[in-house]
Every structure is written in C-alpha cells, then in structure tokens.
Design an enzyme around this catalytic site. Structure first.
Site, PDB file in Angstrom:
ATOM      1  N   ASN A  37     -10.236  -2.127  -1.845  1.00 58.93           N
ATOM      2  CA  ASN A  37      -8.932  -1.607  -1.328  1.00 58.93           C
ATOM      3  C   ASN A  37      -7.926  -2.439  -2.275  1.00 58.93           C
ATOM      4  OD1 ASN A  37      -6.033  -1.626  -0.494  1.00 58.93           O
ATOM      5  ND2 ASN A  37      -6.780  -2.007   1.523  1.00 58.93           N
TER       6      ASN A  37
ATOM      7  N   CYS B 130       0.809  -1.314   0.112  1.00 56.95           N
ATOM      8  CA  CYS B 130       0.160   0.252   0.068  1.00 56.95           C
ATOM      9  C   CYS B 130       0.698   1.140  -0.051  1.00 56.95           C
ATOM     10  CB  CYS B 130      -0.866  -0.063   1.174  1.00 56.95           C
ATOM     11  SG  CYS B 130      -1.991  -1.584   1.111  1.00 56.95           S
TER      12      CYS B 130
ATOM     13  N   HIS C 229      -3.722   6.486   0.863  1.00 58.58           N
ATOM     14  CA  HIS C 229      -4.059   5.019   0.612  1.00 58.58           C
ATOM     15  C   HIS C 229      -5.273   4.751   0.803  1.00 58.58           C
ATOM     16  CE1 HIS C 229      -4.205   0.799   0.349  1.00 58.58           C
ATOM     17  NE2 HIS C 229      -4.232   0.643   1.758  1.00 58.58           N
TER      18      HIS C 229
END
Lengths: 323, 73
Positions: free
Chosen positions: A281, A115, A251
């Site tokens: 995500n 990430c 993120h």
C-alpha cells in the site's frame, strides 16, 4: 471542447525491499504464506535512511519526462501530494520545481492527503486545465510511510510500502470530457482512525516518536460503508452505470479489503484491478501505479475506468475517466 | 445464525462444530485481523456495519450476536 486527459504515468520505487519472510521472522505468529494470503502483498519497497518523498518524486517525474520525451519547460503547473514532506517549509513542490528544471513561470504547490490524494489531484489538474489556467499539469504523488511505522506494529508493517508516481495531465480537444466531474467526501470525525499525532504543532515531536496509529476495524467499517455510497453518488452525478466502466481501479489498500469491496459491489474479477503484490500500500500512489501499465498498453480502444480513493482524513473521492 | 458460525469457523480456521453462541473468543486467535474479518463477515451476511471498538470488546460469540441485534434494530 477543451478537456483534460491523463496522458501518461511513470512510477518510481526505492531499492529497499521488505519481504514476507523477513516479516514472518519478526512476527512468528504469522507465516509468510499467511501474510500473502491475508494482505495480497508479497513485498514492500522501503526508502533508505536519508531517502525522502522528494527524492522519490524526482525519480518518478524524471522517468515520466524521459518516457514522454518532454522538455521540463513544457510543464506549467506542478501538484505534489505528500504527507511526508522534506521540511515543514518550504513547500516540497517548490524544491521539486528546481530539481526538475521546470520554468520559474510554473505554479507549484503541495497538498496533504493520503489514499484519496490522487483522485483529488486529478480533479485539481482538470480544473486548472479546463479553466484555461494551465496546459500541462504534472501531478506527483509521493510518500514514505515506512518512516512512520512502529517496528513492532504488525498491522501496519505488513501493509505499507514507499513509492511515488508522476502523472501528466494535459489539455486536448475532444468531443466529450475525458475526466468526468469528481465526487468528494470528508469526515474529520474519523481523523483518529489513521493518525500521526506527534510532529505537528499540537504535539511537537521529541524525535523518533512520529508514529502512525491505525484503527484497522474502524478503517474497514469506513471503507465498506462509504465507498459504495461514493460510487452511487458518482453514477448519479455522471449519469453512468457500473457496466459502462471497463475497469475499476480503487485505492490498493490491501487484498482483503479490495476483495470484500469487489464482492459487495458485484464487480467481475476480470474488470477489478488488483496490482499491489510487489509494492504494498503506497498510499496516494497506489492508483497511478496500478493505472500505469494499463495506459502503456496503449493502442487499443479507449477504456472507461472508475477510480476511487479512500483513507486517512477520513477523505474519499471517486472519478470516471477515459484512458 | 449458522452463516455467522460458518464464517467465524473460517476466520478462526476451525471446524464449524467448534463454534456456538457460548464459544469464548479468547480460545481462538481473536486479533485485529479476526476482528476486521468478522466486521466484513457481518456486513456481508447481515448488511450491518458494526462499531469496531464494540466488536473488539466482545468476549463470546453470543456477544457478537447481541451486537448485531442491537445494530440491526
């Protein structure tokens, strides 16, 4: 002065979709509405069997080249961020060079981050360009975490989706840098907060046992503790203020964590980008996927944007850029 | 601790009157999401980041209060 800038971004997502209704059917203690409410995610895109990060990376890169009317011969460096490569070796970036028809004079390498990866990649691209070693860097982020999720692990299946993004970073003449020096952070003591134990050489895989383990509370504590500190360091390093930033693109871990971070940092909602509802995500691709529509809004005045990546490693990085 | 009780009531989707120090967490939905939510709640109201594993082991609201006191000390 010669400076690197983010010129354009294109995303590429697999066709498969995992909806909250499908998740609610599998995990009856959470309704579809509750999943949306808690995660901020309505659906995730899932790569098909046999569809890999390299395939998604190719899709994103080709979309970018087409969008920009760019000849592959004009790219002189390829950076590919992935944790789900096609092979142990060769390097996926080398295979991507061939698929895209990039010149054999181009440099190409993979780097393994999650990430935080996009912000690290931006820093590498900036360094290659501003040191005169490259003029046009293709930075691709691509992952298929869905292939690492245990079917019955509600905590991760509600969050992660597959996807890729391709970002063109190029050299331009400008009065001031368009990508400020990036601040970094690493804490390997937290390596087990997010880990796939099998499939490397410490614990070779017997087959279908490469599974992501996530310590949710540990990741939450890391994020709430380290992200505000990283931002303090970025402001100190660059001499800028929060108010100078028109937009904040962090993120896109999940809606809950972003909401807590936004409140803790007192960022007004209209300047805090949340753009993950339809994709989930996507690990290293969340920041470029959320940035892409902001870039294509184009013609307006340049805007200063703060980017913060954080996650598996543990690893984090923060940047202040002009788009 | 009323901010803690109010926050926990919101997390467990019950009335605040149902939360006291003696409340057993197992009587509510004390799952990973509730633990994560409580961690964020305590960070917000006490400015303290609890250890996730220690928080997961709490059995009563009083255990959470004791953990906060220990971390804040």
């Amino acid at each position: 002065m010669l400076t690197a800038r983010i010129k354009a971004i294109a995303g590429h997502l697999p066709e498969g979709r995992l909806t909250n209704d499908a998740l609610a059917a599998r995990f009856p203690d959470w309704s579809a509405d509750k999943i949306l409410d808690k995660t901020g995610i309505a659906e995730r895109r899932i790569a098909a069997d046999g569809e890999t990060s390299l395939d998604l990376a190719e899709g994103a890169a080709k979309a970018l080249l087409a969008q920009e009317g760019l000849n592959p011969g004009e790219i002189d460096f390829l950076l590919l961020c992935t944790q789900t490569p096609d092979y142990v070796l060769p390097t996926s970036a080398c295979l991507l060079q061939a698929r895209l028809g990039l010149p054999t004079s181009a440099g190409a390498l993979d780097f393994n981050l999650g990430c935080s990866g996009f912000v690290y990649g931006l820093s590498l691209a900036k360094a290659l360009i501003e040191s005169g070693q490259a003029k046009r860097v293709l930075l691709v982020t691509a992952d298929t975490y869905s292939k690492l999720l245990a079917p019955d692990d509600q905590g991760v299946r509600t969050l992660f989706g597959d996807g890729a993004a391709a970002t063109l970073v190029e050299a331009v003449e400008a009065q001031a840098p368009l990508i400020d020096p990036v601040v970094f952070g690493t804490d390997g003591l937290g390596g087990e907060r997010l880990i796939v134990k099998r499939g490397g050489f410490r614990e070779p895989s017997a087959g279908a046992d490469m599974v992501l383990e996530m310590d949710g509370p540990g990741v939450m504590a890391f994020t709430l503790g380290h992200v505000p500190k990283a931002i303090e360091q970025l402001l100190a390093r660059t001499g800028r203020t929060m108010d100078e930033h028109d937009l904040f693109v962090f993120h896109q871990a999940n809606g809950f964590i972003l909401d807590r971070l936004r409140k803790k940092l007192a960022i007004p909602p209209e300047r805090f980008v949340i753009d993950m509802r339809e994709v989930g995500n996507t690990v290293s691709s969340t920041i470029p996927l959320a940035l892409a529509p902001l870039l294509s809004q184009g013609a307006g005045a340049p805007r200063r944007v703060m980017l913060v990546g954080f996650g598996v490693g543990l690893s984090w990085a923060a940047a202040s850029v002009v788009i | 601790m009323s901010a803690l009780f109010a926050g926990l009531a919101e997390i467990f989707e019950v009335d605040e009157s149902e939360i006291s120090s003696a409340s057993e967490l197992a009587a509510f939905n004390w799952d990973s999401l509730a633990i994560i939510s409580t961690l964020a709640l305590v960070d917000e109201i006490n400015g303290v980041l609890l250890d996730g594993q220690a928080l997961a082991k709490c059995e009563t609201v009083a255990d959470i209060e004791a953990l906060i006191a220990k971390e804040a000390a």
